[in-house]
Design a protein around this motif. Structure first.
Motif, PDB file in Angstrom:
ATOM      1  N   ILE A   1      14.203  -7.651  13.279  1.00  0.00           N
ATOM      2  CA  ILE A   1      13.460  -6.499  12.769  1.00  0.00           C
ATOM      3  C   ILE A   1      14.166  -5.927  11.551  1.00  0.00           C
ATOM      4  O   ILE A   1      13.545  -5.668  10.513  1.00  0.00           O
ATOM      5  CB  ILE A   1      13.314  -5.429  13.871  1.00  0.00           C
ATOM      6  CG1 ILE A   1      12.423  -5.958  14.993  1.00  0.00           C
ATOM      7  CG2 ILE A   1      12.735  -4.131  13.308  1.00  0.00           C
ATOM      8  CD1 ILE A   1      12.358  -5.053  16.196  1.00  0.00           C
ATOM      9  N   ALA A   2      15.473  -5.724  11.662  1.00  0.00           N
ATOM     10  CA  ALA A   2      16.228  -5.155  10.547  1.00  0.00           C
ATOM     11  C   ALA A   2      16.165  -6.060   9.319  1.00  0.00           C
ATOM     12  O   ALA A   2      15.957  -5.599   8.190  1.00  0.00           O
ATOM     13  CB  ALA A   2      17.683  -4.930  10.966  1.00  0.00           C
ATOM     14  N   GLY A   3      16.349  -7.357   9.526  1.00  0.00           N
ATOM     15  CA  GLY A   3      16.348  -8.284   8.397  1.00  0.00           C
ATOM     16  C   GLY A   3      15.011  -8.346   7.685  1.00  0.00           C
ATOM     17  O   GLY A   3      14.958  -8.378   6.442  1.00  0.00           O
ATOM     18  N   TYR A   4      13.938  -8.320   8.444  1.00  0.00           N
ATOM     19  CA  TYR A   4      12.602  -8.406   7.847  1.00  0.00           C
ATOM     20  C   TYR A   4      12.264  -7.157   7.047  1.00  0.00           C
ATOM     21  O   TYR A   4      11.834  -7.243   5.890  1.00  0.00           O
ATOM     22  CB  TYR A   4      11.564  -8.621   8.950  1.00  0.00           C
ATOM     23  CG  TYR A   4      10.141  -8.629   8.446  1.00  0.00           C
ATOM     24  CD1 TYR A   4       9.599  -9.767   7.855  1.00  0.00           C
ATOM     25  CD2 TYR A   4       9.330  -7.504   8.572  1.00  0.00           C
ATOM     26  CE1 TYR A   4       8.289  -9.787   7.402  1.00  0.00           C
ATOM     27  CE2 TYR A   4       8.027  -7.505   8.115  1.00  0.00           C
ATOM     28  CZ  TYR A   4       7.507  -8.648   7.529  1.00  0.00           C
ATOM     29  OH  TYR A   4       6.202  -8.648   7.074  1.00  0.00           O
ATOM     30  N   PHE A   5      12.453  -5.990   7.656  1.00  0.00           N
ATOM     31  CA  PHE A   5      12.045  -4.768   6.971  1.00  0.00           C
ATOM     32  C   PHE A   5      13.000  -4.394   5.842  1.00  0.00           C
ATOM     33  O   PHE A   5      12.614  -3.667   4.922  1.00  0.00           O
ATOM     34  CB  PHE A   5      11.863  -3.630   7.972  1.00  0.00           C
ATOM     35  CG  PHE A   5      10.580  -3.762   8.760  1.00  0.00           C
ATOM     36  CD1 PHE A   5       9.369  -3.426   8.191  1.00  0.00           C
ATOM     37  CD2 PHE A   5      10.590  -4.268  10.042  1.00  0.00           C
ATOM     38  CE1 PHE A   5       8.186  -3.569   8.887  1.00  0.00           C
ATOM     39  CE2 PHE A   5       9.410  -4.413  10.764  1.00  0.00           C
ATOM     40  CZ  PHE A   5       8.205  -4.068  10.173  1.00  0.00           C
ATOM     41  N   ALA A   6      14.229  -4.894   5.891  1.00  0.00           N
ATOM     42  CA  ALA A   6      15.120  -4.700   4.745  1.00  0.00           C
ATOM     43  C   ALA A   6      14.571  -5.422   3.520  1.00  0.00           C
ATOM     44  O   ALA A   6      14.778  -4.986   2.385  1.00  0.00           O
ATOM     45  CB  ALA A   6      16.517  -5.212   5.075  1.00  0.00           C
ATOM     46  N   ARG A   7      13.861  -6.522   3.749  1.00  0.00           N
ATOM     47  CA  ARG A   7      13.275  -7.289   2.653  1.00  0.00           C
ATOM     48  C   ARG A   7      11.890  -6.790   2.244  1.00  0.00           C
ATOM     49  O   ARG A   7      11.418  -7.101   1.149  1.00  0.00           O
ATOM     50  CB  ARG A   7      13.127  -8.757   3.065  1.00  0.00           C
ATOM     51  CG  ARG A   7      14.411  -9.532   3.200  1.00  0.00           C
ATOM     52  CD  ARG A   7      14.081 -10.999   3.454  1.00  0.00           C
ATOM     53  NE  ARG A   7      15.272 -11.834   3.522  1.00  0.00           N
ATOM     54  CZ  ARG A   7      15.237 -13.158   3.547  1.00  0.00           C
ATOM     55  NH1 ARG A   7      14.072 -13.787   3.509  1.00  0.00           N
ATOM     56  NH2 ARG A   7      16.348 -13.855   3.607  1.00  0.00           N
ATOM     57  N   ASN A   8      11.248  -6.052   3.119  1.00  0.00           N
ATOM     58  CA  ASN A   8       9.829  -5.768   2.908  1.00  0.00           C
ATOM     59  C   ASN A   8       9.489  -4.294   3.044  1.00  0.00           C
ATOM     60  O   ASN A   8       8.501  -3.917   3.679  1.00  0.00           O
ATOM     61  CB  ASN A   8       8.989  -6.573   3.918  1.00  0.00           C
ATOM     62  CG  ASN A   8       9.122  -8.063   3.729  1.00  0.00           C
ATOM     63  OD1 ASN A   8       8.468  -8.663   2.888  1.00  0.00           O
ATOM     64  ND2 ASN A   8       9.987  -8.680   4.530  1.00  0.00           N
ATOM     65  N   THR A   9      10.302  -3.434   2.467  1.00  0.00           N
ATOM     66  CA  THR A   9      10.051  -1.994   2.533  1.00  0.00           C
ATOM     67  C   THR A   9       9.857  -1.426   1.136  1.00  0.00           C
ATOM     68  O   THR A   9      10.527  -0.483   0.717  1.00  0.00           O
ATOM     69  CB  THR A   9      11.188  -1.282   3.295  1.00  0.00           C
ATOM     70  OG1 THR A   9      11.389  -1.938   4.544  1.00  0.00           O
ATOM     71  CG2 THR A   9      10.839   0.162   3.603  1.00  0.00           C
ATOM     72  N   GLY A  10       8.972  -2.043   0.406  1.00  0.00           N
ATOM     73  CA  GLY A  10       8.554  -1.520  -0.888  1.00  0.00           C
ATOM     74  C   GLY A  10       9.691  -1.380  -1.874  1.00  0.00           C
ATOM     75  O   GLY A  10      10.557  -2.245  -2.003  1.00  0.00           O
ATOM     76  N   ALA A  11       9.697  -0.233  -2.569  1.00  0.00           N
ATOM     77  CA  ALA A  11      10.667  -0.009  -3.642  1.00  0.00           C
ATOM     78  C   ALA A  11      12.015   0.496  -3.136  1.00  0.00           C
ATOM     79  O   ALA A  11      12.949   0.629  -3.914  1.00  0.00           O
ATOM     80  CB  ALA A  11      10.094   0.996  -4.643  1.00  0.00           C
ATOM     81  N   THR A  12      12.131   0.778  -1.838  1.00  0.00           N
ATOM     82  CA  THR A  12      13.382   1.292  -1.297  1.00  0.00           C
ATOM     83  C   THR A  12      14.341   0.142  -1.006  1.00  0.00           C
ATOM     84  O   THR A  12      14.052  -0.702  -0.151  1.00  0.00           O
ATOM     85  CB  THR A  12      13.137   2.087   0.000  1.00  0.00           C
ATOM     86  OG1 THR A  12      12.185   3.126  -0.242  1.00  0.00           O
ATOM     87  CG2 THR A  12      14.437   2.702   0.515  1.00  0.00           C
TER      88      THR A  12
END
Length: 303
Positions: A219-230
């Protein structure tokens, strides 16, 4: 809803919001007279409709991609039974029969911990670990481990707001270091099918509600890559004395389906490289399998 405690509950909290938010069950539906899995050349998979990066109804998760790979290798059609990975998941999927039929709704759960006792498990197909995530450029860029986090200036550390899933392994670490009062707690099973574990990073970390998020590595790895401009950094957690953050993930079938389990085992072994490529594409932190680690630790024998 009341439900009896069992080892399944421990897995649900260990992998909070990740591979296995599964619930304890009563007696399973009888497999007697049920047609064997794949008799009609259909791979029936039990999945959560809203739990990226694992799975969703649009079949955009890595478990969906792995299921599609298995179906392709088998030459079978792929069908899903959708149910939130919350209380009653196994009862309503793997152990539930279709209405007015002897056929079970689905035959395979793509992600369960090795040794999961509510199903017969295949060989593990990946091993991952918990991770911590933070927004880059906000004073934590040099933090690459839990020890680095503790080494921060005491004043800075006391100002941090942590996000963690209640009952996860990180809870014990936070308790050991007197950080519990700084924690925003998250539940792995909220009862709201519209909520998903990745919100801890995609919404609350990116939005500034918390400074550090602890979550299951995929979960952490995926959303670190896919959280827009942040810009978000995800750091896999190394083991700590007395604490286990890593787990091996397998697939689950009904205990009676021994031949089907053996067939899926063979597919995993034959396609491990392709499966690893899918996991890597989704940013899953991958560790060496426990068997490989154990073999490497054995002293070499001279001929």
């Amino acid at each position: 809803m009341n439900w009896r405690p069992c080892r399944t509950r421990r897995w649900r909290t260990l992998l909070a919001g990740g591979a296995c938010a599964l619930a304890c069950l009563g007696s399973p539906a009888s497999a007697q007279d049920a047609p064997p899995p794949g008799q009609d050349k259909v791979l029936r998979v039990c999945e959560d409709p809203n739990n990226l990066p694992l799975s969703n109804r649009a079949q955009a998760g890595f478990e969906n991609k792995i299921a599609a790979l298995l179906a392709q290798e088998l030459g079978w059609k792929l069908e899903y039974t959708w149910f939130p990975q919350r209380m009653g998941f196994i009862r309503n999927t793997l152990r539930a029969k279709e209405e007015n039929s002897d056929r079970f709704k689905c035959d395979l759960v793509i992600g369960v911990p090795k040794g999961f006792d509510m199903a017969a498990t295949t060989r593990p197909y990946y091993r991952s670990t918990y991770a911590m995530a933070y927004v880059k450029g906000k004073g934590l860029d040099r933090v690459r481990s839990l020890d680095d986090l503790l080494a921060l200036d005491a004043g800075q550390r006391k100002k941090l707001r942590f996000g963690a899933f209640a009952g996860s392994p990180v809870t014990d670490w936070l308790l050991q270091h007197g950080l519990m009062e700084q924690v925003e707690w998250y539940q792995s099973q909220t009862g709201d099918a519209d909520q998903y574990p990745g919100e801890i990073i995609e919404k609350d970390l990116a939005g500034g509600k918390i400074d550090v998020a602890f979550a299951w590595g995929p979960i952490a790895g995926y959303f670190a890559r896919n959280t827009g401009a942040t810009p978000i950094v995800a750091v896999p957690l190394a083991p700590q004395p007395g604490l286990k953050f890593d787990f091996e993930i397998a697939m689950g079938v009904r205990h009676a389906d021994k031949d089907f389990r053996q067939r899926i085992d063979g597919l995993i072994a034959a396609n491990q490289g392709k499966i690893r490529a899918i996991l890597t594409q989704y940013g899953v932190p991958l560790l060496e399998p426990q068997a490989a680690v154990a073999a490497a630790s054995q002293p070499s024998r001279k001929p």
